[in-house]
Design a protein around this motif. Structure first.
Motif, PDB file in Angstrom:
ATOM      1  N   UNK A 122       0.810  -1.207   0.000  1.00 38.22           N
ATOM      2  CA  UNK A 122       0.000   0.000   0.000  1.00 38.22           C
ATOM      3  C   UNK A 122       0.841   1.253   0.000  1.00 38.22           C
ATOM      4  N   UNK A 123       0.154   2.364   0.169  1.00 34.58           N
ATOM      5  CA  UNK A 123       0.840   3.650   0.085  1.00 34.58           C
ATOM      6  C   UNK A 123       0.709   4.357   1.429  1.00 34.58           C
ATOM      7  N   UNK A 124       1.817   4.840   1.933  1.00 39.30           N
ATOM      8  CA  UNK A 124       1.777   5.534   3.217  1.00 39.30           C
ATOM      9  C   UNK A 124       1.956   7.028   2.992  1.00 39.30           C
ATOM     10  N   UNK A 125       0.992   7.796   3.438  1.00 41.02           N
ATOM     11  CA  UNK A 125       1.134   9.242   3.275  1.00 41.02           C
ATOM     12  C   UNK A 125       2.206   9.797   4.205  1.00 41.02           C
ATOM     13  N   UNK A 126       2.541  11.043   3.955  1.00 45.08           N
ATOM     14  CA  UNK A 126       3.575  11.697   4.739  1.00 45.08           C
ATOM     15  C   UNK A 126       3.272  11.647   6.240  1.00 45.08           C
ATOM     16  N   UNK A 172       0.403  12.313  11.494  1.00 44.15           N
ATOM     17  CA  UNK A 172       0.441  12.745  12.884  1.00 44.15           C
ATOM     18  C   UNK A 172      -0.740  13.676  13.170  1.00 44.15           C
ATOM     19  N   UNK A 173      -1.054  14.470  12.167  1.00 46.64           N
ATOM     20  CA  UNK A 173      -2.139  15.441  12.293  1.00 46.64           C
ATOM     21  C   UNK A 173      -3.487  14.746  12.492  1.00 46.64           C
ATOM     22  N   UNK A 174      -3.682  13.647  11.767  1.00 50.18           N
ATOM     23  CA  UNK A 174      -5.006  13.015  11.801  1.00 50.18           C
ATOM     24  C   UNK A 174      -5.049  11.766  12.674  1.00 50.18           C
ATOM     25  N   UNK A 175      -3.903  11.398  13.278  1.00 48.01           N
ATOM     26  CA  UNK A 175      -3.888  10.138  14.028  1.00 48.01           C
ATOM     27  C   UNK A 175      -4.709  10.240  15.311  1.00 48.01           C
ATOM     28  N   UNK A 193       0.883   5.754  18.297  1.00 49.94           N
ATOM     29  CA  UNK A 193       1.682   4.583  18.671  1.00 49.94           C
ATOM     30  C   UNK A 193       1.201   3.335  17.960  1.00 49.94           C
ATOM     31  N   UNK A 194      -0.116   3.130  18.014  1.00 49.02           N
ATOM     32  CA  UNK A 194      -0.650   1.909  17.403  1.00 49.02           C
ATOM     33  C   UNK A 194      -0.532   1.992  15.885  1.00 49.02           C
ATOM     34  N   UNK A 195      -0.707   3.204  15.363  1.00 48.06           N
ATOM     35  CA  UNK A 195      -0.573   3.394  13.912  1.00 48.06           C
ATOM     36  C   UNK A 195       0.858   3.061  13.492  1.00 48.06           C
ATOM     37  N   UNK A 196       1.831   3.588  14.262  1.00 50.66           N
ATOM     38  CA  UNK A 196       3.236   3.348  13.934  1.00 50.66           C
ATOM     39  C   UNK A 196       3.540   1.861  14.004  1.00 50.66           C
ATOM     40  N   UNK A 197       3.056   1.227  15.068  1.00 49.06           N
ATOM     41  CA  UNK A 197       3.328  -0.198  15.236  1.00 49.06           C
ATOM     42  C   UNK A 197       2.730  -0.991  14.071  1.00 49.06           C
ATOM     43  N   UNK A 216       8.718   5.846  12.328  1.00 47.01           N
ATOM     44  CA  UNK A 216       9.697   6.370  13.296  1.00 47.01           C
ATOM     45  C   UNK A 216       9.348   7.795  13.699  1.00 47.01           C
ATOM     46  N   UNK A 217       8.748   8.541  12.789  1.00 45.33           N
ATOM     47  CA  UNK A 217       8.345   9.906  13.149  1.00 45.33           C
ATOM     48  C   UNK A 217       7.123   9.868  14.057  1.00 45.33           C
ATOM     49  N   UNK A 218       6.183   8.973  13.739  1.00 48.19           N
ATOM     50  CA  UNK A 218       4.965   8.877  14.549  1.00 48.19           C
ATOM     51  C   UNK A 218       5.280   8.403  15.959  1.00 48.19           C
ATOM     52  N   UNK A 219       6.136   7.392  16.042  1.00 45.94           N
ATOM     53  CA  UNK A 219       6.488   6.865  17.361  1.00 45.94           C
ATOM     54  C   UNK A 219       7.998   6.646  17.421  1.00 45.94           C
TER      55      UNK A 219
END
Lengths: 301, 267, 287
Positions: free
Chosen positions: C35-39, C44-47, C52-56, C94-97
């Motif tokens: 899939x495609x991961x947005x910036x 981070x803005x919409x999480x 943490x769970x998104x990053x994991x 890594x940026x998210x968590x």
């Protein structure tokens, strides 16, 4: 809408209940017998009052009749069709207890919803909706969403939606509840009109005066069992033993006197002889309320 | 059949007049309008990012709609006792349920068409800030949105099944959310446990996972977002399989829901 | 009865559809699976507090995806991994968590050897060191990458110094010294890989490290053989088979990635397996 099952019904009842029972489990898993072996036959053109204290099984019976719950045993038929078939409700006008309707609709929209469910055409619906709203004094609220209706208005709309398709059979669960005296009078008049048109009306209530005034027959249900079925006229008139006489004497005083049936003629003659004016002669019988309370008290003993 | 249309129209009227729904659509529109702004975060892939944002916004909106409408529409009728007045009419319960389902499906479909159109405009605007190497593949984009709405229609059938079973709104709402999460993962999980890297797992676990895989809906089949974002060619066979799967799975759910509702008592 | 038949028919139809659908999905192109991961800044803005769970989940998704790539490699089938997407996803995670060790561990495991992105990985590790300031493994990885892949011995020494300070363990300073001594030697790679194999918990990652170690060990054997040959016969061998013929080694080792070892025109040990062309069998010197 005319009934296509009228002919089948003449021979038996329009509402036919045989050995109907309903048992369910309460929250504590105890078996509760809400209805025990109910037999009832209601014929065409009859106004039948189903009388009983709260929780006696009136609503249970009506919910089985309208297909909302299933009986544990026995059978119930509307216009010759078993109540588990939705088609038996094609000639039925049903008013639930404390009814609620899609309150985002206006009164007119709701009537159209009901009319279409009965397969009526839009033009007929429009005409009939105007009529029944007029009949129940709701014209002023026709275009308003029901969200803003008072309890009495909802109740009257509930009656209106049973009338729109002009069915042969009516089942009303507590039709007088939530109505003011004007509303009650309106409903009583409505049921009398239905009777005049030869419709069959089955309604539940716990108010004896309503039954006394408008019913042909009454059934009394207590603790899930039908205790008595009688003609209202038999109960009210048949038990009349005494009369109350109001006699105005020459000095202007009014004397009330209770006399037995045997003594009535003698007393009337006496009153005439004494130059008094016989103002009223009222038959004093056991009224329906006494009749009902006797049954309830017997059960409780 | 008559009862079906009557319920469908009444339910649609209810949805159209629902304030919560208006607010939700407003929020989705806001997201889509902001999509070009969001996409400026990406220096290299403005069109790709705005497409992602648009598809995610549509997906999120449809998820909330499917769970809310599917979970609440029958449940609320039972809870507020509308069923007493509606089921007292000569409407078979199956028509009632299918009418409700059709109303939810119509709302989901029209929402996705409407939002899809808005997002096309939005992606176009975003792309004009920084012209992409390859223009948006319209067919893929529309296919992705269509597949997405089919997925949520299937989910709403789950919500309806749950609300025909349960008296509380807990099962319809949280049950269908759980199905949503599980359905999104089944394909990856089954690929993992049947792959050689999972040889250490016990056989019973693998059997359980496989059983769940065939029981739960497979939402991976409805995810065409990557194809939409990067314009990768779609497989016709895959699309047909997915559509057939949707039809059969949804019909089975509705059959089951009709069966449960017919058995239900409304005391 | 009719209803039951209809139900059975539907169930049959379902079974008839779900199996080919499952097969079809299994055959999805790998990039579709990832899939495609947005910036990450947008995410981070919409999480909404679920970073943490998104990053994991993003990290797991990439690990999972890479697992399928490794499966192909093990089956001697070369597939080009979606490097760009993989790294972007890991970077976003890594940026998210920034505290999630899985992310760095995987980056170190996946992007350095076959994919040759040591520079990018070190950038990521630098980012992680700012947060995981108690963790010596990040500077340790970075030090190894600097020395082994990038031949940047100054940075390697700094990283190892940092690892020693953080852990209070002088082993790292010794390692730093060894890096200088064995610069560019496959023995250094083997030593590092042995450490990583001992630490690895994920069986797939462990397998990956073992494959790499086996390649390096095979190369070591061959290089020793070539050196012995040159010493004994006073000339370089032209074919690796000569080593076997002359009895210097028992047999030619197998390339775990499915290629054949050979000697290039400069007399260095190479393999025909496509992607080990990128494998840092011998780091490029003289850059």
């Amino acid at each position: 809408m005319t009934s296509d099952s009228n002919c089948a019904v003449e021979s038996s009842g329009l509402i036919e209940i045989t050995g109907l029972s309903k048992t369910y489990r309460s929250k504590k898993l105890a078996l509760v017998e809400a209805l025990k072996n109910l037999d009832l036959l209601i014929g065409k053109g009859e106004v039948f009052g189903f009388l009983g204290p709260n929780g006696a099984g009136k609503s249970t019976t009506i919910k089985i009749l309208t297909g909302q719950i299933r009986q544990t045993a026995g059978s119930a038929q509307l216009a010759g069709q078993t109540v588990s078939d939705y088609r038996c409700r094609r000639d039925l006008g049903y008013l639930p207890e404390n009814p609620v309707f899609y309150d985002y609709l206006t009164a007119t929209e709701y009537l159209a919803f009901v009319g279409r469910a009965f397969g009526m055409s839009d033009s007929v619906i429009r005409q009939r909706a105007g009529e029944v709203l007029g009949l129940l004094d709701l014209q002023h609220a026709a275009k308003r969403p029901m969200r803003g209706f008072s309890k009495g208005m909802v109740q009257r709309l509930g009656l209106a939606q049973t009338l729109i398709h002009d069915p042969q059979v009516f089942i009303f669960d507590e039709p007088m509840s939530g109505l003011d005296p004007v509303g009650r009078a309106l409903v009583k008049q409505l049921i009398k009109d239905l009777k005049r048109q030869g419709k069959t009306v089955f309604f539940s209530t716990h108010i004896t005066a309503d039954v006394e005034e408008i019913c042909d027959r009454v059934g009394v249900i207590v603790q899930g069992q039908l205790r008595a079925v009688d003609k209202v006229s038999d109960i009210v008139i048949g038990d009349t033993d005494n009369y109350r006489l109001h006699v105005r004497h020459g000095d202007g005083s009014v004397i009330e006197e209770i006399v037995s049936r045997n003594m009535l003629k003698q007393k009337v003659v006496n009153a005439w002889a004494d130059q008094g004016a016989l103002e009223k002669v009222v038959p004093v019988g056991r009224n329906l309320e006494d009749y009902f309370l006797d049954i309830v008290n017997n059960v409780n003993k | 059949m008559n009862g079906f249309w009557v319920v469908l129209i009444a339910a649609l009227r209810g949805f159209l007049r629902d304030r919560v729904l208006h607010a939700l659509l407003g929020f989705a529109l806001l997201l889509l309008v902001l999509a070009p702004v969001f996409s400026l975060f990406s220096m290299r892939q403005v069109q790709e990012l705005s497409t992602t944002v648009a598809l995610s916004a549509i997906s999120l909106t449809l998820l909330v709609l499917a769970v809310m409408l599917g979970g609440f529409s029958v449940w609320r009728d039972v809870e507020r006792r509308y069923t007493a007045s509606v089921l007292g009419l000569p409407i078979p319960r199956s028509s009632y349920l299918l009418g409700k389902f059709a109303a939810v499906a119509v709302v989901l479909m029209s929402t996705s068409i409407f939002l899809g159109f808005v997002s096309l405009v939005s992606v176009h605007i975003a792309a004009s800030f920084y012209p992409p190497d390859r223009s948006l593949d319209l067919m893929n984009f529309m296919a992705a949105i269509a597949a997405c709405s089919l997925k949520y229609i299937l989910l709403s059938a789950f919500a309806l099944l749950f609300s025909s079973l349960s008296t509380s709104f807990f099962l319809p709402v949280f049950g269908s959310l759980a199905v949503y999460l599980a359905g999104g993962a089944t394909q990856e999980v089954v690929e993992y446990v049947t792959g050689p890297s999972a040889q250490s797992l016990s056989n019973s676990l693998i059997t359980t996972v496989k059983g769940l895989y065939y029981l739960l809906p497979n939402f991976a089949a409805f995810d065409l977002s990557f194809q939409a974002i990067y314009g990768i060619p779609l497989s016709v066979e895959g699309l047909l399989l997915t559509f057939g799967y949707f039809l059969v799975y949804t019909s089975l759910l509705l059959l089951l829901a009709c069966y449960c509702l017919a058995r239900r008592e409304f005391p | 009865m009719k209803k039951l038949l209809a139900l059975l028919f539907m169930v049959g139809l379902y079974v008839a559809l779900v199996v080919p659908l499952g097969d079809h999905l299994r055959e999805r192109p790998l990039n579709v699976k990832l899939g495609y991961t947005p910036d990450a800044r947008l995410l981070k803005l919409v999480a909404g507090g679920q970073q943490t769970i998104l990053a994991e989940s993003m990290t797991l998704k990439v690990i999972f995806y890479f697992g399928t790539v490794i499966e192909h490699w093990i089956q001697q089938e070369f597939v080009q991994p979606e490097y760009f997407n993989m790294f972007k996803t890991i970077e976003a995670a890594a940026i998210l968590d920034p505290y999630n060790m899985d992310t760095y561990y995987f980056a170190q495991a996946a992007f350095t050897w076959e994919l040759g992105r040591a520079k990018d990985v070190n950038r990521l590790l630098e980012h992680g060191m700012k947060y995981r300031d108690w963790d010596e493994s990040l500077p340790f990885y970075a030090g190894f990458n600097s020395a082994y892949f990038l031949q940047d011995y100054d940075s390697a020494a700094k990283y190892m110094q940092k690892a020693a300070e953080v852990s209070g363990n002088s082993m790292y300073t010794n390692l730093a010294a060894r890096f200088f001594y064995e610069a560019g030697d496959s023995r250094m790679g083997v030593a590092f890989l042995e450490t990583m194999i001992r630490q690895a918990k994920n069986p797939q990652v462990k397998r990956l490290y073992e494959m790499r170690r086996d390649v390096l060990l095979a190369v070591q054997t061959l290089e020793t053989g070539v050196a012995d040959f040159a010493e004994r016969f006073g000339k370089q061998p032209t074919e690796l088979e000569q080593l076997v013929v002359r009895g210097l080694i028992a047999e030619l080792p197998l390339d775990p990635y499915g290629g054949q070892f050979f000697l290039d025109d400069k007399g260095r040990v190479r393999t025909t397996s496509k992607f080990t062309e990128k494998l840092a069998v011998e780091p490029d010197k003289g850059e």
